[in-house]
Design an enzyme around this catalytic site. Structure first.
Site, mmCIF file in Angstrom:
data_model
loop_
_atom_site.group_PDB
_atom_site.id
_atom_site.type_symbol
_atom_site.label_atom_id
_atom_site.label_comp_id
_atom_site.label_asym_id
_atom_site.label_seq_id
_atom_site.Cartn_x
_atom_site.Cartn_y
_atom_site.Cartn_z
ATOM 1 N N ASN A 193 1.180 3.018 -10.881
ATOM 2 C CA ASN A 193 1.261 3.460 -12.268
ATOM 3 C C ASN A 193 2.674 3.603 -12.807
ATOM 4 O OD1 ASN A 193 -1.618 3.720 -12.417
ATOM 5 N ND2 ASN A 193 -1.439 5.604 -11.234
ATOM 6 N N THR A 194 3.678 3.249 -11.999
ATOM 7 C CA THR A 194 5.062 3.163 -12.461
ATOM 8 C C THR A 194 5.475 1.704 -12.307
ATOM 9 O OG1 THR A 194 5.585 5.428 -11.798
ATOM 10 C CG2 THR A 194 7.434 3.909 -12.070
ATOM 11 N N GLY A 205 -0.809 14.432 -5.408
ATOM 12 C CA GLY A 205 -1.502 14.151 -6.656
ATOM 13 C C GLY A 205 -2.269 15.340 -7.182
ATOM 14 N N PHE A 217 3.285 9.585 -12.610
ATOM 15 C CA PHE A 217 4.249 10.569 -12.084
ATOM 16 C C PHE A 217 4.563 11.660 -13.122
ATOM 17 C CE2 PHE A 217 6.578 7.819 -8.636
ATOM 18 C CZ PHE A 217 5.441 7.853 -7.856
ATOM 19 N N ASN A 220 -2.196 4.521 -0.431
ATOM 20 C CA ASN A 220 -2.286 5.020 -1.800
ATOM 21 C C ASN A 220 -3.546 4.468 -2.468
ATOM 22 O OD1 ASN A 220 -1.458 6.149 -4.353
ATOM 23 N ND2 ASN A 220 0.667 5.915 -3.711
ATOM 24 N N SER A 278 2.741 3.909 -5.703
ATOM 25 C CA SER A 278 1.917 4.189 -6.873
ATOM 26 C C SER A 278 1.862 2.950 -7.760
ATOM 27 C CB SER A 278 2.489 5.356 -7.678
ATOM 28 O OG SER A 278 1.814 5.461 -8.920
ATOM 29 N N LYS A 309 4.843 6.298 2.222
ATOM 30 C CA LYS A 309 3.483 6.082 1.717
ATOM 31 C C LYS A 309 3.358 4.668 1.175
ATOM 32 C CE LYS A 309 -0.231 8.234 -0.863
ATOM 33 N NZ LYS A 309 -0.701 9.506 -1.456
ATOM 34 N N ASN A 361 -6.933 6.721 -11.883
ATOM 35 C CA ASN A 361 -5.866 7.426 -12.583
ATOM 36 C C ASN A 361 -4.726 6.471 -12.891
ATOM 37 O OD1 ASN A 361 -3.032 8.306 -11.336
ATOM 38 N ND2 ASN A 361 -4.454 7.963 -9.606
#
Length: 346
Positions: free
Chosen positions: A175-176, A58, A110, A238, A173, A209, A106
């Site tokens: 965020n996807t 990151g 990606f 994460n 993640s 992860k 955040n």
């Protein structure tokens, strides 16, 4: 050090712009020697780490400054996440400092310049062999609009395996959209099969992860699949989509929360995976680590290695050195002669 003097001015700058400024400064800074293996050296997954402290993915998304980060004292640096195609990420603003909570939210998505550009850059970097040069991890992801995300991970494995000391498969993640569904049992098995086929028999070790927001059944399933596969370790964990009590006015922003409020959840999840794997698989502890005491607690709970990122936003570039020296002191205080001896000893 000087960072506390500069921090107020830095914090008046937009977080993402400040981050790009930091990367540019690191690229221009004189080269510093990476840490030498000493009392804190540890062997994990066939790799020799000069110390157990790593930089989490990151920070250096495009693999621009791994050597500069080794020079700060990290035994390992994990670059990425990197996707096959360049990706702009989510709309701005997408990075938020929660100063009152010593945290970060955040929703970057990606953002990176793509696998080919990163591979060319990493192929040019000066390298020293073994722990003396630092251990380079490459964190791989899938493009948001990909019609076949498993194929993306396989493609990234083929591209990055020759350049990496280890690969980190990031399916956690928040965020996807839909990415965390790859942690489901059937999807995860198919993903890992594709990654190991793409890596081949002689490739680098692969770590997975995982998210901190997992139910007990998910933890047991992931642990079982990991133990039955060729995975060499689990990175726990994460960022979290949960929201513990926070003081900052930006606490309601969507995205992944990291930093101090994640510490206890990440520690609990590490203990869960230590129990679920019965100590048979190396664990890398991440989330809320900001001091030698935090890192030591994670090692005593079962982590062979630890990683940090968000704490550097608040503590600056001297933090890795302080943690490494603190770990040496704590190891001697508690009567251990090596980090490996202390893993899981709580």
């Amino acid at each position: 050090m000087l960072f506390p003097l500069f921090r107020p001015a830095l914090f008046r700058v937009d977080p993402e712009r400040a981050h790009r400024l930091t990367i540019r400064m690191l690229k221009a800074a004189p080269a510093r020697r990476p840490p030498e293996p000493g009392q804190l050296a540890i062997d994990v997954a066939g790799l020799r780490f000069a110390n157990p402290l790593g930089l989490a993915a990151g920070f250096d998304k495009d693999g621009e400054v791994p050597n500069a980060m080794f020079g700060l004292g990290f035994g390992a640096v994990e670059v990425g996440s990197i996707t096959p195609l360049p990706q702009r990420g989510n709309p701005k603003p997408r990075l938020f400092r929660l100063v009152e909570d010593r945290a970060v939210i955040n929703r970057m998505g990606f953002n990176n310049r793509g696998g080919e550009a990163a591979a060319a850059r990493l192929a040019r970097r000066p390298r020293r062999s073994g722990a003396r040069g630092g251990v380079l991890g490459i964190n791989i992801g899938a493009n948001k609009e990909s019609a076949d995300r498993i194929a993306d991970y396989a493609a990234m494995t083929r591209l990055m395996a020759p350049l990496a000391d280890y690969l980190a498969v990031n399916i956690s993640s928040p965020n996807t959209p839909g990415l965390r569904a790859l942690q489901d049992e059937s999807a995860l098995t198919g993903l890992l099969d594709a990654v190991f086929e793409a890596r081949g028999a002689a490739g680098p070790p692969v770590f997975l992860k995982v998210a901190p927001d997992l139910e007990p059944a998910d933890i047991d399933a992931i642990a079982r699949i990991a133990l039955d596969s060729d995975l060499e370790g689990l990175i726990v964990s994460n960022t979290t989509v949960s929201r513990p009590p926070l003081r900052s006015t930006q606490a309601r922003e969507s995205g992944g929360l990291s930093g101090e409020p994640l510490r206890q959840l990440a520690l609990e999840r590490l203990r869960d995976f230590r129990k679920a794997t019965n100590g048979a698989l190396p664990l890398i502890g991440v989330g809320g680590i900001a001091s030698a005491e935090d890192a030591w607690a994670r090692i005593r709970a079962g982590a062979s290695l630890v990683q940090l990122y968000s704490a550097m936003v608040y503590e600056g570039p001297a933090l890795p050195g302080r943690i490494v020296h603190g770990l040496e002191r704590l190891m001697r205080r508690d009567g251990f002669t090596s980090i490996a001896e202390a893993v899981g000893s709580e």
